[in-house]
Design an enzyme around this catalytic site. Structure first.
Site, PDB file in Angstrom:
ATOM      1  N   ASP A   1      40.688  44.468  46.895  1.00  0.00           N
ATOM      2  CA  ASP A   1      40.107  45.652  46.255  1.00  0.00           C
ATOM      3  C   ASP A   1      39.960  45.374  44.766  1.00  0.00           C
ATOM      4  O   ASP A   1      40.749  44.616  44.179  1.00  0.00           O
ATOM      5  CB  ASP A   1      41.028  46.856  46.448  1.00  0.00           C
ATOM      6  CG  ASP A   1      41.426  47.047  47.908  1.00  0.00           C
ATOM      7  OD1 ASP A   1      40.666  47.674  48.642  1.00  0.00           O
ATOM      8  OD2 ASP A   1      42.502  46.544  48.299  1.00  0.00           O
TER       9      ASP A   1
ATOM     10  N   HIS B   1      44.326  47.956  44.573  1.00  0.00           N
ATOM     11  CA  HIS B   1      43.862  48.968  45.523  1.00  0.00           C
ATOM     12  C   HIS B   1      43.957  50.374  44.948  1.00  0.00           C
ATOM     13  O   HIS B   1      42.981  51.114  44.935  1.00  0.00           O
ATOM     14  CB  HIS B   1      44.658  48.894  46.825  1.00  0.00           C
ATOM     15  CG  HIS B   1      44.289  49.975  47.799  1.00  0.00           C
ATOM     16  ND1 HIS B   1      44.917  51.218  47.816  1.00  0.00           N
ATOM     17  CD2 HIS B   1      43.339  50.020  48.764  1.00  0.00           C
ATOM     18  CE1 HIS B   1      44.364  51.963  48.749  1.00  0.00           C
ATOM     19  NE2 HIS B   1      43.410  51.275  49.349  1.00  0.00           N
TER      20      HIS B   1
ATOM     21  N   HIS C   1      44.405  41.475  55.284  1.00  0.00           N
ATOM     22  CA  HIS C   1      44.264  42.720  54.539  1.00  0.00           C
ATOM     23  C   HIS C   1      45.076  42.670  53.246  1.00  0.00           C
ATOM     24  O   HIS C   1      46.303  42.610  53.279  1.00  0.00           O
ATOM     25  CB  HIS C   1      44.743  43.874  55.429  1.00  0.00           C
ATOM     26  CG  HIS C   1      44.728  45.206  54.786  1.00  0.00           C
ATOM     27  ND1 HIS C   1      45.819  46.049  54.789  1.00  0.00           N
ATOM     28  CD2 HIS C   1      43.749  45.875  54.127  1.00  0.00           C
ATOM     29  CE1 HIS C   1      45.515  47.168  54.173  1.00  0.00           C
ATOM     30  NE2 HIS C   1      44.269  47.090  53.757  1.00  0.00           N
TER      31      HIS C   1
END
Length: 278
Positions: A50, A63, A21
């Site tokens: 992201d 992000h 992640h």
């Protein structure tokens, strides 16, 4: 290690996939080139990142909408030119209070994809519809479609599917994010049968719904992806609990039918899977 997304996520690959992640941000700034290198070094199968667009239409790996949490600068990315974003230095880890400022800068999406090429699959979370076409054009221009996985939410209840999240020839692998409707998930899967997804990121409120859909998922050739992140875990199947009771968390979701786990504890999950022969 697989460098082709479709081969990696295929059910013909028996391994449980480990997804880092935002990279391994426990060892490097999140969404950074160093976090990518750490993910590769510890053996993650996929890195999730992201992307956002700057004021001058450059795709950066970030992000938050604002630089404030992760950088030593402030400002909203969409209103800043890339040259200004690039001046910001990333704080270590997730940028929380006390993290030191590093010499790392916010990377361009193109830079990260080039570093990842042939080494690890990149899952790209596109934050806004306005960025979709630009992301797809970049992937196709770089000839790296086989090494990425795009994702976006779909609504099984209304059958609102963003079929244009990929190009018309579906050269770019796409993962829908789905919420399992209690009591009807197995039946709802029929609604995406023609979509041809090889992998689905699933949110659920009852693990029994997932277990009941095992046969249907096998028939459709769909691998399930679960997040065990503390910030978004379902039913307490989270990384912090997995540190003490990995079998109760990671073991339980695997037994229920999940074949990909997104985690902030990549090394721990890798070791546990190795110990279990997975």
């Amino acid at each position: 290690m697989y460098s082709d997304t479709r081969k990696l996520i295929s059910l013909q690959n028996p391994a449980v996939l480990v997804v880092a992640h935002r990279g391994v941000w426990t060892r490097a700034p999140e969404n950074s080139l160093s976090a990518l290198e750490e993910a590769i070094s510890v053996g993650a199968d996929i890195i999730e990142i992201d992307t956002r667009t700057t004021a001058d239409h450059q795709l950066v790996v970030m992000h938050d909408a604002w630089l404030d949490r992760t950088c030593d600068h402030q400002g909203e990315v969409v209103h800043m030119p890339f040259s200004e974003v690039r001046r910001a230095r990333l704080r270590g880890s997730d940028g929380r209070a006390g993290m030191v400022v590093t010499e790392e800068r916010v990377p361009l999406l193109e830079e990260l994809l080039e570093e990842a090429r042939g080494r690890i699959i990149v899952n790209i979370d596109i934050k806004f519809e306005r960025d979709r076409q630009r992301v797809m054009d970049l992937i196709l221009d770089m000839n790296i479609a086989d090494g990425v996985l795009l994702k976006s939410k779909i609504d099984l209840a209304t059958q609102t599917f963003p079929l244009d999240m990929t190009d018309s020839q579906r050269r770019i692998p796409f993962m829908p994010i789905v919420t399992a409707n209690s009591g009807s998930f197995a039946e709802d899967l029929r609604k995406i049968e023609d979509f041809g997804a090889q992998i689905v990121e699933l949110n659920f409120s009852d693990l029994a719904d997932v277990t009941a859909a095992k046969e249907q998922l096998r028939r459709l050739g769909i691998r399930l992806w679960v997040n065990t992140l503390d910030e978004s875990h379902p039913l307490d199947y989270c990384d912090s609990r997995a540190h003490q009771h990995p079998g109760d968390v990671w073991g339980t979701v695997i037994e229920a039918g999940f074949g990909a786990i997104q985690t902030d504890s990549v090394s721990q999950l890798r070791r546990w899977l190795k110990d279990k022969g997975r």
